[in-house]
Scaffold this motif. Structure first.
Motif, PDB file in Angstrom:
ATOM      1  N   ILE A   2     -29.032  52.499 136.653  1.00 12.20           N
ATOM      2  CA  ILE A   2     -29.399  52.068 135.305  1.00 12.20           C
ATOM      3  C   ILE A   2     -30.617  52.870 134.855  1.00 12.20           C
ATOM      4  CG2 ILE A   2     -30.168  50.144 133.869  1.00 12.20           C
ATOM      5  CD1 ILE A   2     -28.772  48.270 135.877  1.00 12.20           C
ATOM      6  N   ARG A   3     -30.440  53.674 133.810  1.00 15.89           N
ATOM      7  CA  ARG A   3     -31.499  54.559 133.313  1.00 15.89           C
ATOM      8  C   ARG A   3     -32.274  53.827 132.225  1.00 15.89           C
ATOM      9  NH1 ARG A   3     -29.911  58.508 130.701  1.00 15.89           N
ATOM     10  NH2 ARG A   3     -31.258  60.207 131.448  1.00 15.89           N
ATOM     11  N   VAL A   4     -33.599  53.739 132.387  1.00 17.43           N
ATOM     12  CA  VAL A   4     -34.432  52.909 131.512  1.00 17.43           C
ATOM     13  C   VAL A   4     -35.503  53.733 130.818  1.00 17.43           C
ATOM     14  CG1 VAL A   4     -36.030  50.943 131.432  1.00 17.43           C
ATOM     15  CG2 VAL A   4     -34.053  50.881 132.967  1.00 17.43           C
ATOM     16  N   LEU A   5     -35.723  53.422 129.531  1.00 16.54           N
ATOM     17  CA  LEU A   5     -36.842  53.967 128.764  1.00 16.54           C
ATOM     18  C   LEU A   5     -37.806  52.825 128.482  1.00 16.54           C
ATOM     19  CD1 LEU A   5     -38.316  56.016 126.879  1.00 16.54           C
ATOM     20  CD2 LEU A   5     -36.758  55.252 125.057  1.00 16.54           C
ATOM     21  N   LEU A   6     -39.095  53.019 128.809  1.00 16.12           N
ATOM     22  CA  LEU A   6     -40.120  52.015 128.570  1.00 16.12           C
ATOM     23  C   LEU A   6     -40.990  52.446 127.396  1.00 16.12           C
ATOM     24  CD1 LEU A   6     -41.298  51.395 132.264  1.00 16.12           C
ATOM     25  CD2 LEU A   6     -39.729  49.977 130.912  1.00 16.12           C
ATOM     26  N   ALA A   7     -41.094  51.589 126.387  1.00 14.24           N
ATOM     27  CA  ALA A   7     -41.905  51.911 125.212  1.00 14.24           C
ATOM     28  C   ALA A   7     -42.914  50.800 124.953  1.00 14.24           C
ATOM     29  CB  ALA A   7     -41.006  52.117 123.995  1.00 14.24           C
ATOM     30  N   ASP A   8     -44.183  51.117 125.123  1.00 17.17           N
ATOM     31  CA  ASP A   8     -45.265  50.148 124.930  1.00 17.17           C
ATOM     32  C   ASP A   8     -46.552  50.947 124.755  1.00 17.17           C
ATOM     33  OD1 ASP A   8     -47.469  48.183 125.701  1.00 17.17           O
ATOM     34  OD2 ASP A   8     -45.719  46.886 125.885  1.00 17.17           O
ATOM     35  N   ASP A   9     -47.419  50.519 123.845  1.00 24.28           N
ATOM     36  CA  ASP A   9     -48.639  51.288 123.630  1.00 24.28           C
ATOM     37  C   ASP A   9     -49.710  51.010 124.674  1.00 24.28           C
ATOM     38  OD1 ASP A   9     -48.884  48.719 122.590  1.00 24.28           O
ATOM     39  OD2 ASP A   9     -50.380  49.305 121.110  1.00 24.28           O
ATOM     40  N   HIS A  10     -49.437  50.082 125.589  1.00 26.89           N
ATOM     41  CA  HIS A  10     -50.370  49.811 126.685  1.00 26.89           C
ATOM     42  C   HIS A  10     -49.895  50.551 127.935  1.00 26.89           C
ATOM     43  CE1 HIS A  10     -51.329  46.372 124.022  1.00 26.89           C
ATOM     44  NE2 HIS A  10     -52.556  46.602 124.471  1.00 26.89           N
ATOM     45  N   PHE A  13     -49.248  48.457 131.106  1.00 27.75           N
ATOM     46  CA  PHE A  13     -47.990  47.713 131.174  1.00 27.75           C
ATOM     47  C   PHE A  13     -46.859  48.654 131.572  1.00 27.75           C
ATOM     48  CE2 PHE A  13     -44.003  46.266 129.302  1.00 27.75           C
ATOM     49  CZ  PHE A  13     -43.912  44.979 129.818  1.00 27.75           C
ATOM     50  N   ARG A  14     -46.826  49.847 130.967  1.00 25.22           N
ATOM     51  CA  ARG A  14     -45.766  50.796 131.291  1.00 25.22           C
ATOM     52  C   ARG A  14     -45.810  51.186 132.768  1.00 25.22           C
ATOM     53  NH1 ARG A  14     -47.825  53.727 126.970  1.00 25.22           N
ATOM     54  NH2 ARG A  14     -48.142  55.533 128.346  1.00 25.22           N
ATOM     55  N   SER A  15     -47.004  51.474 133.252  1.00 24.06           N
ATOM     56  CA  SER A  15     -47.118  51.901 134.652  1.00 24.06           C
ATOM     57  C   SER A  15     -46.755  50.768 135.592  1.00 24.06           C
ATOM     58  CB  SER A  15     -48.529  52.417 134.939  1.00 24.06           C
ATOM     59  OG  SER A  15     -49.493  51.387 134.756  1.00 24.06           O
ATOM     60  N   GLY A  16     -47.123  49.544 135.218  1.00 19.04           N
ATOM     61  CA  GLY A  16     -46.769  48.395 136.050  1.00 19.04           C
ATOM     62  C   GLY A  16     -45.275  48.185 136.120  1.00 19.04           C
ATOM     63  N   MET A  17     -44.592  48.274 134.953  1.00 17.04           N
ATOM     64  CA  MET A  17     -43.148  48.097 134.940  1.00 17.04           C
ATOM     65  C   MET A  17     -42.448  49.243 135.652  1.00 17.04           C
ATOM     66  SD  MET A  17     -42.073  45.262 133.897  1.00 17.04           S
ATOM     67  CE  MET A  17     -40.384  45.832 134.121  1.00 17.04           C
ATOM     68  N   ARG A  18     -42.998  50.438 135.495  1.00 17.08           N
ATOM     69  CA  ARG A  18     -42.392  51.588 136.184  1.00 17.08           C
ATOM     70  C   ARG A  18     -42.502  51.415 137.690  1.00 17.08           C
ATOM     71  NH1 ARG A  18     -42.076  57.470 133.862  1.00 17.08           N
ATOM     72  NH2 ARG A  18     -40.687  58.367 135.425  1.00 17.08           N
ATOM     73  N   ALA A  19     -43.631  50.903 138.150  1.00 16.76           N
ATOM     74  CA  ALA A  19     -43.809  50.669 139.584  1.00 16.76           C
ATOM     75  C   ALA A  19     -42.795  49.649 140.092  1.00 16.76           C
ATOM     76  CB  ALA A  19     -45.236  50.194 139.855  1.00 16.76           C
ATOM     77  N   VAL A  20     -42.552  48.617 139.282  1.00 19.17           N
ATOM     78  CA  VAL A  20     -41.554  47.607 139.664  1.00 19.17           C
ATOM     79  C   VAL A  20     -40.166  48.240 139.727  1.00 19.17           C
ATOM     80  CG1 VAL A  20     -40.384  45.492 138.945  1.00 19.17           C
ATOM     81  CG2 VAL A  20     -42.871  45.659 138.766  1.00 19.17           C
ATOM     82  N   LEU A  21     -39.811  49.030 138.708  1.00 22.49           N
ATOM     83  CA  LEU A  21     -38.487  49.659 138.679  1.00 22.49           C
ATOM     84  C   LEU A  21     -38.304  50.626 139.843  1.00 22.49           C
ATOM     85  CD1 LEU A  21     -38.027  50.384 134.853  1.00 22.49           C
ATOM     86  CD2 LEU A  21     -37.049  48.519 136.206  1.00 22.49           C
ATOM     87  N   ASP A  22     -39.381  51.277 140.244  1.00 22.52           N
ATOM     88  CA  ASP A  22     -39.298  52.227 141.362  1.00 22.52           C
ATOM     89  C   ASP A  22     -38.930  51.541 142.667  1.00 22.52           C
ATOM     90  OD1 ASP A  22     -39.877  54.377 139.758  1.00 22.52           O
ATOM     91  OD2 ASP A  22     -42.005  54.477 140.283  1.00 22.52           O
TER      92      ASP A  22
END
Length: 218
Positions: A2-10, A13-22
């Motif tokens: 599942i390929r995901v794009l994360l869009a958030d100005d914080h 938050f993006r790095s935290g979600m990316r770490a979870v997805l990793d």
């Protein structure tokens, strides 16, 4: 995958979600965006399976970005809208724009990951804290219209029963418990209902049930 794009100005938050997805074997974070315009551009170029957009972003907010992504020719990206605000207006705009889900950021990371899986397989979901209020609004604000008999006749009695439970904002687990069947059986029923009625997802099934006065049939 599942390929995901994360869009958030914080960025945090993006790095935290990316770490979870990793940590998830079935996910790949293919891009990040810090504003709505960048999110639209990346969705067009990267064509992710799921785009996760924050409502409040600079240059273009998440709802306008959702509209742009969903209206793009050939788009097959599913959009999840995230917000810290429990606002009916945001919910309605997100769903009208074609979002597959509206979720609060207060959800645990594993629940957000689960929501991405739901969106990726083509289902829709709304945060449980707003679902029943949204359905209640449908009940009072949508004037019933006459359903085409041929449409309803396509449904079996069990499928009609499942549709009514979906309209009550029942989850697959709740429907399975009510009908004393397995969740996979419920998923099959829901998929068949959507196909027979030409509906995109569960949210549209709720609207269909209320618009056609089916809820009052019970």
């Amino acid at each position: 995958m599942i390929r995901v794009l994360l869009a958030d100005d914080h960025a945090m938050f993006r790095s935290g979600m990316r770490a979870v997805l990793d940590t998830q074997a079935d996910f790949e974070c293919v891009g990040e965006a810090a504003d709505g315009r960048e999110a639209v551009a990346q969705a067009a170029s990267l064509r992710p399976d799921v785009a996760v957009l924050d409502v409040r972003m600079p240059k273009l907010d998440g709802l306008a970005a959702t509209e742009a992504i969903m209206s793009a020719p050939g788009n097959d990206t599913r959009v999840l809208v995230l917000t810290t605000y429990d606002s009916d207006e945001y919910v309605y705009r997100a769903l009208r724009a074609g979002a597959s889900g509206f979720l609060l950021k207060s959800l645990a990371p594993e629940e957000l990951v689960s929501a991405m899986r739901v969106a990726a397989r083509g289902d829709a979901l709304i945060d449980p804290t707003v679902t029943r209020r949204l359905v209640s609004t449908f009940a009072t604000s949508i004037e019933p219209v006459a359903a085409e008999p041929a449409e309803l006749e396509r449904l079996t009695s069990r499928e009609r029963e499942v549709l009514l439970l979906v309209a009550d904002a029942s989850s697959n687990a709740e429907i399975a418990a009510h009908l004393h069947v397995g969740e996979e059986t419920v998923k099959t029923h829901v998929s068949r209902i959507l196909a027979k009625l030409g509906l995109r997802d569960r949210v549209h099934a709720v609207v269909y049930a209320y618009r056609n006065g089916l809820v009052g049939d019970r």
